[in-house]
Design a protein around this motif. Structure first.
Motif: not given
Length: 213
Positions: A93-101, A113-118
């Motif tokens: 997921a991160f390799e493909a460009g994700a900002s959060g998991y 928190t994850a969405v706010s950070n992203a």
């Protein structure tokens, strides 16, 4: 700062409703979709700030959908929300460009928190997998890379649809290509991966997270 515009992708309606109740008080929820192909179309139409997507979705999984829309919309942040605790999924997921998991069972405490950070251009990974992901990358960097195992985007699309049980004609119709082209992709994958049967191809798809078990 204005509220982030969020697009949610999850094929389980009950889960989607629960996630909606978590997201709506904090963000502007612009839509909910139930499969990866509809997600790609919705991103084009709605152009959200953040996409929250499940990994396992029909027709096109969340990571493949992200790969597709990220080619054009690099600034749209993506938070992957999944039941998969296997660190391989997070790494991909991160390799493909994700900002959060984020794991689904932690959504109530971590998703906002994850969405706010992203939205702010930061990365978030559930603490449960953070150490494992670091170890995974360290181990992977020490292993020789086999180029033959890297499938093209189109091959991964065909593979997911094969693994979901679609016929060659159905796959051709979904992807807008000829049945002969579907067959070409299928046998090219089998040759490059050293597989002899369709069953082995499906097992490969499950093992590598292209489809769910």
């Amino acid at each position: 700062m204005r509220r982030a515009r969020v697009l949610l992708a999850d094929d389980h309606r009950i889960v989607a409703e629960g996630l909606k109740s978590i997201l709506e008080p904090e963000f502007e929820l612009v839509g909910i979709v139930e499969d990866g192909r509809t997600l790609v179309e919705a991103v084009e139409k709605l152009q959200p700030d953040v996409v929250v997507a499940d990994v396992s979705m029909p027709l096109l999984n969340g990571i493949e959908a992200m790969r597709q829309f990220k080619k054009k919309y690099k600034n749209i942040a993506v938070v992957i929300l999944t039941m998969h605790t296997d660190v391989m999924y997070a790494a991909e997921a991160f390799e493909a460009g994700a900002s959060g998991y984020v794991l689904k069972h932690s959504a109530s405490s971590e998703l906002v928190t994850a969405v706010s950070n992203a939205y702010r251009g930061r990365t978030y990974i559930t603490p449960l997998l953070a150490g494992s992901l670091l170890q995974f990358h360290k181990q992977k960097s020490q292993e020789p890379f086999d180029e033959s195992t890297r499938l093209t985007g189109r091959q991964r699309e065909v593979l997911q649809l094969i693994a979901e049980g679609h016929s060659v004609k159905e796959i051709a119709s979904i992807l807008g290509i000829s049945p002969k082209t579907v067959e070409f992709h299928k046998y090219s994958m089998m040759e490059s991966l050293g597989l002899k049967t369709s069953v082995e191809l499906v097992r490969y798809a499950v093992k590598h997270g292209i489809v769910d078990k």
